[in-house]
Design an enzyme around this catalytic site. Structure first.
Site, short mmCIF file in Angstrom:
data_model
loop_
_atom_site.label_atom_id
_atom_site.label_comp_id
_atom_site.label_asym_id
_atom_site.label_seq_id
_atom_site.Cartn_x
_atom_site.Cartn_y
_atom_site.Cartn_z
CG HIS A 92 -0.53 0.08 2.52
ND1 HIS A 92 -0.27 1.28 3.14
CD2 HIS A 92 -0.27 -0.88 3.45
CE1 HIS A 92 0.13 1.04 4.38
NE2 HIS A 92 0.15 -0.26 4.60
CD GLU B 137 -3.36 -1.28 5.09
OE1 GLU B 137 -3.45 -2.31 5.74
OE2 GLU B 137 -2.97 -0.21 5.60
CG ASP C 49 1.08 -3.87 5.43
OD1 ASP C 49 1.86 -2.94 5.77
OD2 ASP C 49 -0.15 -3.70 5.33
ZN LIG Z 1 0.61 -1.24 6.45
#
Ligand SMILES: [Zn+2]
Length: 351
Positions: free
Chosen positions: A65, A211, A234
């Protein structure tokens, strides 16, 4: 194989981009990927796509993201102080006295400021001051001076931290490592893949938008791409700091995490076990991970299009969701190695 282009990561960290305001990050990704062998485009929501040109029938989608946790200008007082609307999770403890940047969406101009609070509301040792009781001071005489500079409600406010290497050169300090460090990983992976010739899969890298406010861009990306497999990249809070956790995973320098569980997704066991085997076979260090306190883009991706086998790979970051966090570039290198190897192996067996 790994080109330790630290400048790319520094640029991505310095870029300002909260949810719905990701254009600076999109531009860096666009300029950094191989434009000859990869096609790029943006959707109406703000997601940015980078795809190989193999024209294979199946697709692996890899997501990171682009948005960082930050704020919007909410309210400007007559005497020239700016109250903030948080975007993403903020803890009051990490905010007071922090330097920030306000980006005027009208002119693109950037203004420095510092976060303060009214003394009567603060300095109570038993209480965490809420972000709603804080304001940004940009050194303006009054509201008219602020409006004259082109700042208005809805402009983004982001932490201001110059990225730099620390004592051990592998440790890189900066803002927005969540998830800009993986935007860098995505760029490296896509550029490396553009030199391979895959037989079964096209690879679609996606810089997802929004996100931090509820994995909104990823939902659209999954519907747009309809991938056969998804890998979400992530970060999560490192547990290697004093007193952090009895279960010390996400130790900086010990490799990427392979997540089996988070609050919004249980990773595909078949895909995750395949990734674990590939890591072991190739001597790539990794750490088992579970994101007990949060979720990722996988939450919406794995339940789209009748169910998409989805895995989550993580990087440990110290002081995540603050203005100054630390990531380990050795972990970044191993993350890139792992993803490339996974793609090559999945393509061999066309899982
Ligand atoms: Zn994150």
């Amino acid at each position: 194989m790994f080109n330790n282009n630290i400048d790319l990561y520094k640029m991505l960290s310095l870029a300002d981009g909260v949810a719905g305001r990701e254009s600076e990050v999109r531009e860096i990704i666009k300029k950094s990927v191989d434009s000859t062998n990869l096609k790029t485009w943006q959707d109406n929501f703000g997601n940015f796509y980078v795809q190989t040109k193999y024209n294979n029938s199946k697709k692996i989608m890899i997501c990171a993201h682009m948005d960082e946790v930050g704020f919007l200008v909410k309210h400007i007082t007559e005497d020239g102080f700016i109250y903030m609307q948080p975007l993403g999770g903020w803890w009051g403890h990490v905010l007071l006295g922090q330097n920030v940047t306000i980006t005027s969406r009208k002119s693109g101009e950037k203004f420095r400021g510092v976060i303060g609070t009214t003394p009567s509301k603060g300095y109570n040792p038993d209480r965490v001051i809420e972000p709603s009781a804080m304001y940004v001071d940009i050194g303006a005489e009054n509201i008219d001076a602020i409006i004259a500079m082109g700042i208005q409600p809805g402009d983004m406010i982001t932490p201001y931290t110059i990225p730099e290497k620390l004592l051990d050169n592998n440790y890189l300090l900066g803002k927005a490592w969540d998830d800009r460090v993986n935007c860098g990983v995505l760029v490296h992976v896509m550029n490396e893949i553009s030199n391979l010739s895959l037989k079964h899969y096209d690879i679609v890298g996606v810089g997802t938008a929004q996100e931090e406010v509820g994995t909104r861009g990823a939902k659209i990306a999954a519907e747009t791409i309809c991938p056969d497999i998804a890998i979400v990249l992530d970060v999560a809070t490192a547990k290697d700091t004093p007193g952090a956790d009895i279960y010390k995973n996400r130790i900086l320098g010990r490799g990427p995490g392979i997540s089996l569980y988070d609050k919004t997704a249980i990773s595909s066991l078949e895909l995750t076990d395949t990734i674990i085997e590939i890591a072991k076979d190739n001597n790539i260090p990794f750490q088992y991970d579970m994101l007990a306190g949060g979720g990722t883009d996988a939450g919406v991706i794995h339940i789209s299009n009748g169910g998409i086998p989805t895995a989550v790979l993580t990087l440990g970051v110290r002081y995540c969701h603050s203005g100054a966090s630390i990531v380990h570039m050795g972990d970044v290198e191993k993350m890139i190695e792992l993803i490339l190897q996974v793609i090559i192996e999945l393509d061999k067996c066309s899982m």
